[in-house]
Design a protein around this motif. Structure first.
Motif, short mmCIF file in Angstrom:
data_model
loop_
_atom_site.label_atom_id
_atom_site.label_comp_id
_atom_site.label_asym_id
_atom_site.label_seq_id
_atom_site.Cartn_x
_atom_site.Cartn_y
_atom_site.Cartn_z
N GLN A 177 0.84 -1.19 0.00
CA GLN A 177 0.00 0.00 0.00
C GLN A 177 0.88 1.25 0.00
O GLN A 177 2.04 1.20 0.40
CB GLN A 177 -0.91 0.00 1.23
CG GLN A 177 -1.86 -1.18 1.29
CD GLN A 177 -2.86 -1.18 0.15
OE1 GLN A 177 -3.48 -0.16 -0.15
NE2 GLN A 177 -3.01 -2.33 -0.51
N PRO A 178 0.33 2.38 -0.46
CA PRO A 178 1.12 3.63 -0.44
C PRO A 178 1.68 3.90 0.95
O PRO A 178 0.97 3.81 1.95
CB PRO A 178 0.09 4.68 -0.84
CG PRO A 178 -0.91 3.94 -1.68
CD PRO A 178 -1.00 2.58 -1.06
N GLY A 179 2.98 4.18 0.99
CA GLY A 179 3.63 4.46 2.26
C GLY A 179 4.14 3.25 3.01
O GLY A 179 4.83 3.40 4.02
N ASN A 180 3.83 2.05 2.54
CA ASN A 180 4.37 0.85 3.17
C ASN A 180 5.89 0.83 3.08
O ASN A 180 6.48 1.31 2.10
CB ASN A 180 3.83 -0.41 2.51
CG ASN A 180 2.50 -0.89 3.07
OD1 ASN A 180 2.00 -1.93 2.67
ND2 ASN A 180 1.90 -0.16 3.99
N ARG A 181 6.51 0.24 4.10
CA ARG A 181 7.97 0.05 4.11
C ARG A 181 8.25 -1.33 3.51
O ARG A 181 7.88 -2.35 4.09
CB ARG A 181 8.48 0.16 5.54
CG ARG A 181 8.20 1.51 6.20
CD ARG A 181 8.14 1.42 7.70
NE ARG A 181 7.03 0.62 8.17
CZ ARG A 181 6.76 0.40 9.45
NH1 ARG A 181 7.52 0.92 10.39
NH2 ARG A 181 5.72 -0.36 9.79
N VAL A 182 8.91 -1.32 2.34
CA VAL A 182 9.03 -2.54 1.53
C VAL A 182 10.49 -2.80 1.20
O VAL A 182 11.26 -1.87 0.94
CB VAL A 182 8.22 -2.39 0.22
CG1 VAL A 182 8.32 -3.67 -0.61
CG2 VAL A 182 6.76 -2.07 0.52
#
Length: 248
Positions: free
Chosen positions: A41-46
């Motif tokens: 999702q937008p802003g997830n730390r990946v």
């Protein structure tokens, strides 16, 4: 991951995308399989562990905005797409999981390990380390080949693959013991290559497995494939295991 494997990918970097960019359909299919499971999702730390040139990182960046692109091959990382969404980290899975190299985030919401887990010696330790980096609700997805494949390779290569390829069931077990809720699934994509192109890919050692063979052995293998497959178009299924672990 051994220095020999990292060196293999350094040598392969110039030709890596050439092996797969002919098939936009395959890339779109695999990207869909990854995104549908990891659900970034937008802003997830990946983090994409073993990202290579970023062929399958693109979808993660488009979804989350930014991805830590982890690979032990500097030559591969140099070929990542340009943009702030790609944060290169020259490190192995072991380096990250065991804390020798820090990522630019604290806890992670999503981790992708695509076709890299077979390079890891202590898989239980590394997967436990990666699982420990997940935030509540975080996901880790291991994408890998099953223990047998239908590729039109030569016999010695197929036997070597079956000897060294880890079992997806074992990977699922490691993640479960690390405290994750795990789901294992399989999907296939039909591949089609001209024989000329596929033999060129084999000569280029497009699979790390093929780095086990010297030039003479590889040429003998190419001749075996050519004899066994008189057809000009090689068609075969590419079947993958998807091991998804979730921190509940």
């Amino acid at each position: 991951m051994s220095e020999e494997i990292a060196a293999h990918y350094d040598r392969l970097a110039d030709r890596y995308d050439e092996n797969w960019t002919h098939s936009a359909e395959f890339i779109a299919w695999m990207t869909s399989c990854i995104l549908g499971r990891l659900d970034p999702q937008p802003g997830n730390r990946v983090a994409d562990i073993g990202c290579g040139t970023g062929l399958f990182t693109r979808g993660l960046v488009e979804s989350a905005g930014q991805v830590a692109c982890v690979d032990p091959s500097g030559a591969m990382l140099e070929r990542l797409p340009e943009g702030e969404g790609y944060v290169p980290v020259e490190a192995s899975a072991e380096d990250v999981a065991e804390g020798r190299v820090a990522l630019p985030y604290g806890r992670l919401d999503a981790i992708l390990v695509k076709e890299a887990i077979h390079h890891v010696r202590d898989r239980a330790r590394v997967l436990a380390g990666l699982a420990g980096m997940l935030a509540p609700g975080g996901r880790v997805l291991v994408v890998m080949l099953p223990t047998t494949i239908d590729y039109p390779l030569f016999d010695r290569a197929l036997r070597a693959f079956e000897k060294h390829q880890p079992d997806p069931e074992d990977i699922a077990g490691h993640l479960e013991r690390a405290g994750l809720q795990v789901r294992l699934s399989y999907e296939s994509f039909p591949l089609s290559f001209s024989k000329e192109r596929y033999l060129r890919m084999v000569r280029n050692r497009y699979m790390s497995l093929l780095s086990m063979f010297d030039d003479a052995e590889l040429e003998a293998g190419v001749a075996e494939i050519d004899r066994r497959h008189p057809e000009e178009i090689l068609q075969f299924p590419d079947r993958f295991a998807f091991v998804l672990g979730r921190r509940t």
